[in-house]
Design an enzyme around this catalytic site. Structure first.
Site, PDB file in Angstrom:
ATOM      1  N   SER A  53      53.938 -50.533  66.320  1.00 45.17           N
ATOM      2  CA  SER A  53      54.259 -51.395  67.516  1.00 45.17           C
ATOM      3  C   SER A  53      53.512 -50.991  69.010  1.00 45.17           C
ATOM      4  O   SER A  53      53.526 -51.483  69.957  1.00 45.17           O
ATOM      5  CB  SER A  53      55.538 -51.755  67.941  1.00 45.17           C
ATOM      6  OG  SER A  53      56.324 -50.675  68.228  1.00 45.17           O
ATOM      7  N   THR A 187      57.730 -52.675  70.617  1.00 42.33           N
ATOM      8  CA  THR A 187      57.127 -52.029  71.983  1.00 42.33           C
ATOM      9  C   THR A 187      57.997 -50.601  72.166  1.00 42.33           C
ATOM     10  O   THR A 187      59.136 -50.826  71.712  1.00 42.33           O
ATOM     11  CB  THR A 187      57.526 -52.979  73.036  1.00 42.33           C
ATOM     12  OG1 THR A 187      56.880 -54.213  72.728  1.00 42.33           O
ATOM     13  CG2 THR A 187      57.384 -52.503  74.466  1.00 42.33           C
ATOM     14  N   THR A 205      52.875 -50.872  74.348  1.00 36.64           N
ATOM     15  CA  THR A 205      52.906 -51.822  73.205  1.00 36.64           C
ATOM     16  C   THR A 205      51.497 -52.076  72.641  1.00 36.64           C
ATOM     17  O   THR A 205      50.635 -52.249  73.244  1.00 36.64           O
ATOM     18  CB  THR A 205      53.642 -53.200  73.382  1.00 36.64           C
ATOM     19  OG1 THR A 205      53.887 -53.860  72.320  1.00 36.64           O
ATOM     20  CG2 THR A 205      52.930 -53.880  74.552  1.00 36.64           C
ATOM     21  N   ARG A 215      45.796 -62.026  74.128  1.00 41.68           N
ATOM     22  CA  ARG A 215      47.230 -62.369  74.643  1.00 41.68           C
ATOM     23  C   ARG A 215      47.626 -61.298  75.309  1.00 41.68           C
ATOM     24  O   ARG A 215      47.576 -59.942  74.833  1.00 41.68           O
ATOM     25  CB  ARG A 215      47.898 -62.730  73.347  1.00 41.68           C
ATOM     26  CG  ARG A 215      49.269 -62.994  73.615  1.00 41.68           C
ATOM     27  CD  ARG A 215      50.236 -61.830  73.264  1.00 41.68           C
ATOM     28  NE  ARG A 215      51.667 -62.098  73.427  1.00 41.68           N
ATOM     29  CZ  ARG A 215      52.506 -61.151  73.315  1.00 41.68           C
ATOM     30  NH1 ARG A 215      52.202 -59.823  73.309  1.00 41.68           N
ATOM     31  NH2 ARG A 215      54.013 -61.303  73.554  1.00 41.68           N
ATOM     32  N   THR A 238      61.795 -55.095  75.196  1.00 44.56           N
ATOM     33  CA  THR A 238      61.234 -55.270  73.990  1.00 44.56           C
ATOM     34  C   THR A 238      61.489 -56.580  73.559  1.00 44.56           C
ATOM     35  O   THR A 238      62.529 -57.245  73.979  1.00 44.56           O
ATOM     36  CB  THR A 238      61.578 -54.109  72.975  1.00 44.56           C
ATOM     37  OG1 THR A 238      62.972 -54.229  72.687  1.00 44.56           O
ATOM     38  CG2 THR A 238      61.337 -52.670  73.512  1.00 44.56           C
ATOM     39  N   GLY A 239      60.611 -56.882  72.433  1.00 42.40           N
ATOM     40  CA  GLY A 239      60.900 -58.089  71.903  1.00 42.40           C
ATOM     41  C   GLY A 239      59.765 -59.305  72.076  1.00 42.40           C
ATOM     42  O   GLY A 239      58.534 -58.791  72.206  1.00 42.40           O
TER      43      GLY A 239
HETATM   44  N1  GLY Z   1      57.404 -56.991  73.999  1.00 41.66           N
HETATM   45  C1  GLY Z   1      55.864 -57.043  73.657  1.00 41.66           C
HETATM   46  C2  GLY Z   1      54.899 -58.123  73.621  1.00 41.66           C
HETATM   47  O1  GLY Z   1      55.427 -59.147  73.622  1.00 41.66           O
HETATM   48  O2  GLY Z   1      54.093 -57.963  73.764  1.00 41.66           O
END
Ligand code: GLY
Length: 334
Positions: A53, A187, A205, A215, A238-239
């Site tokens: 990640s 992340t 991340t 993105r 994170t998430g």
């Molecule tokens: N939380 C990391 C992302 O959505 O890229």
């Protein structure tokens, strides 16, 4: 003259930050600065090929390219730096710090970030590990798609980024070639309090796996994926970054603390902001919080999640349960 009292150092991290915490705590115990500690901790995770990640070995986008995001913030000065959609360079966290210290800007993305990396003396470095590429191919094939097919990529990215199927204990089915949910949404977060009472935050991340190219998630967006202010505290997320972007999760927690809410109430209020835009059984978001007086907590929309904390007088990081809203559904979400 009385010597100034030293503060006991403290580190808080997401669950995948354990290895980085050891190196960072050694630095803090030797009088190192919070900002150096969080950068060092991120570098350890970024270099770990087993963490899919973050950094080298991070899961690629829909085209099979690994694009990295990272940000860092200094709680004493509120200076910050970030890079996003960085391709072909290692250690985005160090580049983020250089954006903060060596450029007039806060955020550089894509080709400009890569040019800046070269100007700062970074060498291009392959970030796609064989294992990450294997998982990328497997995800396409699972969906009946041709790896690398680029027609209508927005539809493909939407299909690929659907959550993977998990068993009710959160583990992937044994025979599945898929990455786990943690790997596809992962992340790394680090928050530090140093001996001088300064706070710092850092987040790195590879973003959501199989994402649309370029993105950018919440991690490099100061105020969404992290915020840090010596007066009130430090926060990192994170998430599913799109959620934190929409409700400015990190800065919101800090503002809730500023209004006088206690740590738990401030975290719960930020969870309620997330619940407003995504039902609690569908939202996938976690964050950690540290206050200047050394209190800390982790929050999540999901069951059975932990975060890590380590004080300067401890040999090991402790895994502690994250808090959920009392009104959260009690069943596992997918
Ligand atoms: N939380 C990391 C992302 O959505 O890229």
């Amino acid at each position: 003259m009385m010597a100034q009292q030293r503060v006991l150092p403290l580190l808080v991290a997401s669950e995948n930050g354990r290895a980085g915490m050891h190196a960072a705590m050694a630095l803090l115990r030797n009088g190192g600065r919070a900002l150096d500690a969080v950068e060092l901790a991120c570098r350890v995770t970024e270099a770990d090929p087993a963490d899919h990640s973050v950094g080298y070995g991070g899961l690629p986008n829909a085209l099979g390219d690994v694009e990295l995001d990272a940000g860092i913030m200094d709680g004493r000065t509120l200076r910050s730096g970030a890079v996003a959609a960085l391709y072909g360079y290692a250690h985005p966290i160090t580049l983020a710090r250089q954006v903060m210290e060596e450029s007039p800007h806060v955020l550089l993305v894509g080709r400009g970030a890569e040019r800046f990396a070269a100007e700062m003396g970074h060498r291009p470095a392959e970030q796609r590990s064989p294992e990450a590429l294997r998982l990328w191919r497997a995800r396409f094939l699972e969906q009946g798609l041709t790896p690398g097919s680029s027609d209508q990529l927005r539809h493909i990215a939407r299909r690929l980024t659907q959550p993977v199927t998990l068993t009710d204990r959160g583990a992937p089915p044994a025979a599945s070639p898929s990455a786990t949910r943690e790997q596809t949404l992962g992340t790394v977060n680090f928050l530090a309090l140093d001996q001088y009472g300064d706070l710092a935050s850092a987040v790195s991340t590879s973003g959501i796996a199989w994402k649309y190219p370029s993105r950018v998630g919440d991690s490099p967006i100061i105020g969404a994926g992290q915020y840090c202010d010596n007066r009130y505290g430090a926060v990192a997320c994170t998430g599913m970054g799109e959620l934190a972007l929409r409700v400015s999760t990190a800065r919101s927690v800090i503002l809730y603390l500023k209004t006088g809410m206690d740590l738990v109430e401030a975290g719960f209020e930020a969870l309620r902001d997330l619940a407003y835009i995504a039902p609690l059984d569908a939202a996938r978001m976690n964050f950690v919080v540290m206050t200047p007086d050394g209190r800390h907590a982790g929050f999540t929309t999901m069951p059975d999640r932990v975060y890590l904390a380590m004080r300067g007088d401890q040999d090991e990081a402790q895994a502690l349960p994250r808090l959920r809203l009392p009104e959260s559904p009690q069943t596992e979400s997918h």
